[in-house]
Design an enzyme around this catalytic site. Structure first.
Site, PDB file in Angstrom:
ATOM      1  N   ASP A   1      -1.553  -0.075   5.787  1.00  0.00           N
ATOM      2  CA  ASP A   1      -1.916   1.264   7.307  1.00  0.00           C
ATOM      3  C   ASP A   1      -2.904   0.981   7.614  1.00  0.00           C
ATOM      4  O   ASP A   1      -4.029   1.492   8.869  1.00  0.00           O
ATOM      5  CB  ASP A   1      -1.551   2.579   7.210  1.00  0.00           C
ATOM      6  CG  ASP A   1      -1.963   3.036   5.741  1.00  0.00           C
ATOM      7  OD1 ASP A   1      -2.595   2.804   5.054  1.00  0.00           O
ATOM      8  OD2 ASP A   1      -3.093   4.324   6.215  1.00  0.00           O
TER       9      ASP A   1
ATOM     10  N   LYS B   1      -9.331  -1.662  -2.998  1.00  0.00           N
ATOM     11  CA  LYS B   1      -8.725  -2.608  -1.908  1.00  0.00           C
ATOM     12  C   LYS B   1      -9.898  -2.493  -1.252  1.00  0.00           C
ATOM     13  O   LYS B   1     -10.490  -1.007  -1.104  1.00  0.00           O
ATOM     14  CB  LYS B   1      -7.607  -2.285  -1.277  1.00  0.00           C
ATOM     15  CG  LYS B   1      -6.681  -2.690  -2.218  1.00  0.00           C
ATOM     16  CD  LYS B   1      -4.830  -2.055  -1.171  1.00  0.00           C
ATOM     17  CE  LYS B   1      -4.817  -0.648  -1.111  1.00  0.00           C
ATOM     18  NZ  LYS B   1      -3.981   0.325  -0.298  1.00  0.00           N
TER      19      LYS B   1
ATOM     20  N   ASP C   1       0.950  -1.366  -0.717  1.00  0.00           N
ATOM     21  CA  ASP C   1       0.133  -0.188  -0.180  1.00  0.00           C
ATOM     22  C   ASP C   1       1.313   1.078  -0.054  1.00  0.00           C
ATOM     23  O   ASP C   1       1.618   1.390   0.831  1.00  0.00           O
ATOM     24  CB  ASP C   1      -1.052  -0.146   1.066  1.00  0.00           C
ATOM     25  CG  ASP C   1      -1.417   1.326   1.313  1.00  0.00           C
ATOM     26  OD1 ASP C   1      -2.605   1.965   0.463  1.00  0.00           O
ATOM     27  OD2 ASP C   1      -1.128   1.932   2.488  1.00  0.00           O
TER      28      ASP C   1
ATOM     29  N   ASP D   1      -0.439   5.053   0.502  1.00  0.00           N
ATOM     30  CA  ASP D   1      -0.315   6.585   1.663  1.00  0.00           C
ATOM     31  C   ASP D   1      -0.357   5.953   2.823  1.00  0.00           C
ATOM     32  O   ASP D   1      -0.766   5.135   3.326  1.00  0.00           O
ATOM     33  CB  ASP D   1      -2.160   6.883   1.450  1.00  0.00           C
ATOM     34  CG  ASP D   1      -1.919   8.083  -0.017  1.00  0.00           C
ATOM     35  OD1 ASP D   1      -0.839   8.277  -0.115  1.00  0.00           O
ATOM     36  OD2 ASP D   1      -2.630   8.293  -0.430  1.00  0.00           O
TER      37      ASP D   1
HETATM   38  O1  LIG Z   1      -9.375   8.548   0.287  1.00  0.00           O
HETATM   39  C1  LIG Z   1      -8.475   7.124  -0.460  1.00  0.00           C
HETATM   40  O2  LIG Z   1      -9.086   7.574  -1.755  1.00  0.00           O
HETATM   41  C2  LIG Z   1      -7.848   6.886   0.087  1.00  0.00           C
HETATM   42  O3  LIG Z   1      -7.603   6.857   1.298  1.00  0.00           O
HETATM   43  C3  LIG Z   1      -5.936   6.968  -0.044  1.00  0.00           C
HETATM   44  O4  LIG Z   1      -6.299   7.398  -1.607  1.00  0.00           O
HETATM   45  C4  LIG Z   1      -5.328   5.750   0.039  1.00  0.00           C
HETATM   46  O5  LIG Z   1      -4.289   5.506  -1.129  1.00  0.00           O
HETATM   47  P1  LIG Z   1      -3.199   3.792   0.142  1.00  0.00           P
HETATM   48  O6  LIG Z   1      -3.490   3.994   1.029  1.00  0.00           O
HETATM   49  O7  LIG Z   1      -4.315   2.793  -0.892  1.00  0.00           O
HETATM   50  O8  LIG Z   1      -2.572   4.057  -1.387  1.00  0.00           O
HETATM   51 MG   LIG Z   2      -2.686   3.385   2.798  1.00  0.00          MG
END
Ligand SMILES: O=C(O)[C@H](O)[C@H](O)COP(=O)(O)O
Ligand SMILES: [Mg+2]
Length: 268
Positions: A217, A192, A28, A30
């Site tokens: 996370d 996901k 993942d 973010d």
């Molecule tokens: O709201 C969203 O799209 C998600 O919180 C965000 O983009 C998550 O990204 P990831 O943690 O899957 O990389």
């Molecule tokens: Mg994330």
């Protein structure tokens, strides 16, 4: 009841054993590699360490604010080597999204054209809602009217929050929420933890699920994605959305196999 996850920070032997179980790591982005534009300390070294052990690394984000080409640029700028592993273009025509003509306040003429249908393209068959930093009333109005006309309601994901700059911000779920309120139904979410995403990744990379580990996370997306996908392991990090209190205690629905305070702790 799922066993409590193993806490690996500072446990050199435990980390080695954990890493040795897997050939593939799904990351993942973010909240794991970075928080917005802030790259976490140790991310680059950890990914290099895993690559030096022959592990295959795949980046799996729900974040729809960038194309894969833009992610490649971001990873390059942060010193993380990656290939744009784009599935062959699906050749799906689209409108809206980042169209600059939609970045403005709605006008009475827009109201009239949307109501009369002249502002709507009759070939639109689906509304896909993702994280959009330029969401506005005009885009919501168009999406609503397409949905009313029978367009299929899709979402890249329905994450409640987005980690950035060390804090939480509205996620893609908050972007689709006004439409959910308007049409009274939920979108089909494709990111996901949807297994449609896992099947697409597996189709592309052809890995053995038992030898793959999902690192994330969020319990309700990343860790659930790995568990429901039958991966050999899941690893949670505490640099993003979920806190360890969410899996501690009895009867917790989603429990990772192991966790570390931060990704860089995998360096041992
Ligand atoms: O709201 C969203 O799209 C998600 O919180 C965000 O983009 C998550 O990204 P990831 O943690 O899957 O990389
Ligand atoms: Mg994330």
């Amino acid at each position: 009841m799922a066993p409590l996850p193993k806490y690996l920070t500072g446990d050199k032997e435990g980390i080695k054993k954990f890493i040795d179980q897997f050939d593939v790591f799904l990351f993942d982005c973010d909240g794991v590699l970075w928080s917005g534009d802030h790259l976490f300390e140790g991310t680059v070294d950890t990914l290099e360490m895993l690559r030096s052990k022959g592990k295959q690394l795949v980046f799996v984000t729900n974040n729809s604010t960038k194309s894969r080409a833009d992610y490649k640029k971001k990873l390059d700028a942060m010193g993380i080597p990656a290939k744009v592993h784009e599935l062959t273009s699906a050749h799906i025509p689209h409108l809206g999204g980042t169209d600059p003509t939609l970045l403005r306040a709605i006008t009475p003429a827009d109201h009239a054209a949307i109501a009369a249908g002249t502002a709507l393209d009759p070939s639109v068959g689906a509304v896909l809602c993702g994280l959009d930093f330029h969401l506005n009333y005009l885009k919501l109005s168009l999406a609503y009217h397409y949905l009313r006309r029978g367009a299929v309601f899709l979402a890249t994901n329905t994450d409640s929050s987005l980690p950035s700059a060390g804090a939480l911000f509205p996620g893609a779920g908050a972007v689709s929420a006004p439409l959910v309120k308007m049409v009274g139904r939920e979108p089909l979410s494709l990111g996901k933890p949807s297994q449609a995403m896992m099947d697409a990744i597996e189709g592309k990379f052809r890995f053995e699920r038992a030898r793959a580990c999902m690192v994330g996370d969020r319990l309700d997306t990343d860790i659930r994605f790995g568990i429901e996908g039958g991966l050999g392991g899941t690893l949670a990090v505490l640099t993003g959305v979920s806190r360890k209190e969410e899996w501690e205690g009895e009867g917790k629905p989603v429990v990772p196999m192991a966790y570390v305070d931060k990704l860089g702790d995998l360096r041992g």
